[in-house]
Design a protein around this motif. Structure first.
Motif, PDB file in Angstrom:
ATOM      1  N   LYS A   1       1.924   2.622  -3.640  1.00 31.47           N
ATOM      2  CA  LYS A   1       0.943   3.205  -4.560  1.00 31.47           C
ATOM      3  C   LYS A   1       0.848   4.727  -4.377  1.00 31.47           C
ATOM      4  N   GLY A   2       1.148   5.455  -5.444  1.00 28.71           N
ATOM      5  CA  GLY A   2       1.052   6.905  -5.407  1.00 28.71           C
ATOM      6  C   GLY A   2       2.102   7.583  -4.563  1.00 28.71           C
TER       7      GLY A   2
ATOM      8  N   LYS B   1       0.819  -1.205   0.000  1.00 23.22           N
ATOM      9  CA  LYS B   1       0.000   0.000   0.000  1.00 23.22           C
ATOM     10  C   LYS B   1       0.858   1.263   0.000  1.00 23.22           C
TER      11      LYS B   1
ATOM     12  N   GLY C   1       5.267   8.135  -5.299  1.00 23.09           N
ATOM     13  CA  GLY C   1       6.237   8.925  -6.048  1.00 23.09           C
ATOM     14  C   GLY C   1       7.651   8.382  -6.003  1.00 23.09           C
TER      15      GLY C   1
END
Length: 365
Positions: A128-129, A125, A131
């Motif tokens: 995810k996102g 988790k 960067g």
């Protein structure tokens, strides 16, 4: 290499480790007893993690392993196997660790030898996102903390500060003995030789070996020592045996804290990354993924960065949780990211033996 980078002492091989090593052709010398270096957490479940030990392990224990154990009930036990030792274990079908903390360069080699499980990013988790840079998200590993080789110099020996590797190579304007890294410590600093010769950072790879060694030859007479352990360049600089040297990040900060007139330059720093890898056939992959996910939380990344000079976060959000003083010492701070470059581990894995041969020929010439 693995042991030299953090200054851990070489220890005796166990008979079992030596036997495993001989089963794999070309695995090299094995260091480390493989014995437990410490554990954290109080649960009945156990996760065995291999890392390089020493102060690096101490910082990880405080920032990552202990908080993870308290949250999950999973005890983290650390051992100091090196990658060659784990390759031997995997080849025999009996990996003795669940998770490896190692350089992305070593993971590149292990992936080529088919000794790692593919990394399932969908189970993480925190990825995810987040960067995280693409080069830290290869198929068989995942980057977690960044360190760097930088230029350091004596402020009482040089009239003005060198700003680049071209300045370092300019022995007329910045006179005095130097020191650079040898392959015995890790990959040699051919990139610095090329930068000094005018190659732009974004045009370094593939490295032009002829040009790099020609550049090294121009400064060879002023290099007092090609250092072979991570601690040595700081010692040489601290004793004023050299006026400028390359060294791994954090070493110069230690000298500065001691009151030694030293400064260092982030411009054209070479960044390398330590990451996570799961040995093929590891017994406890579920717990391994839980620890990986935990370690990539911004607050955990920031906690480790406060404790270790090798703790440059791979998660950009972590830098927002750090003070300016801490950010100034990290290769992945927003400011320092703009001035350095990332080593191409795929190129180095493919060409390491070729470079070692060329280096020896150059030394003997």
């Amino acid at each position: 290499m693995e042991s030299n980078r953090i200054g851990r002492r070489t220890v005796l091989r166990t008979a079992g480790a030596l036997a495993a090593a001989t089963a794999v052709t070309g695995c090299g010398t094995l260091m480390g007893t493989g014995e437990s270096r410490g554990s954290s957490g109080g649960g009945k479940k156990r996760l065995v993690v291999s890392n390089s030990g020493g102060a690096y392990n101490d910082a990880l224990t405080q920032a990552v392993y202990e908080p993870f154990g308290k949250e999950t009930g999973i005890t983290v036990t650390t051992v100091n196997y090196q990658s060659a030792q784990i390759i031997a274990q995997v080849k025999q079908g009996r990996p003795q660790v669940d998770l490896m903390d190692n350089t992305m360069l070593n993971f590149q080699k292990m992936a080529r030898l088919e000794c790692l499980e593919p990394m399932d990013h969908d189970r993480l988790k925190s990825v995810k996102g987040a960067g995280i840079a693409e080069h830290n998200l290869p198929e068989y590993a995942l980057g977690k903390n960044v360190w760097a080789s930088v230029m350091a110099y004596r402020t009482d020996s040089l009239k003005r500060a060198p700003k680049s590797w071209a300045d370092f190579w300019n022995t007329h304007a910045f006179s005095g003995p130097r020191s650079l890294q040898s392959p015995d410590a890790d990959i040699p600093e051919l990139e610095f030789a090329l930068l000094a010769d005018g190659v732009p950072p974004d045009k370094l790879y593939p490295l032009d070996l002829d040009r790099a060694f020609a550049s090294l030859s121009r400064i060879r007479g002023d290099v007092k020592k090609f250092w072979n352990t991570g601690a040595l360049p700081a010692v040489l600089l601290g004793r004023k045996e050299v006026v400028a040297t390359s060294l791994w990040g954090g070493r110069a900060d230690e000298l500065i804290k001691q009151g030694v007139p030293v400064a260092y330059q982030w411009n054209e720093a070479r960044r390398l990354t330590n990451g996570w890898g799961i040995p093929k056939g590891a017994a406890n992959t579920d717990a391994a993924y839980k620890l990986i996910d935990f370690s990539l939380r911004p607050e955990v990344q920031a906690a480790f960065a406060k404790l270790s000079p090798t703790g440059g976060p791979v998660v950009p959000a972590a830098t927002k949780l750090l003070s300016d003083d801490v950010l100034a010492t990290l290769p992945t701070s927003p400011k320092n990211l703009k001035t350095g470059f990332d080593a191409d581990v795929a190129w180095w894995d493919k060409n390491r033996d070729v470079v070692a041969k060329r280096w020896q020929e150059w030394v003997d010439a």
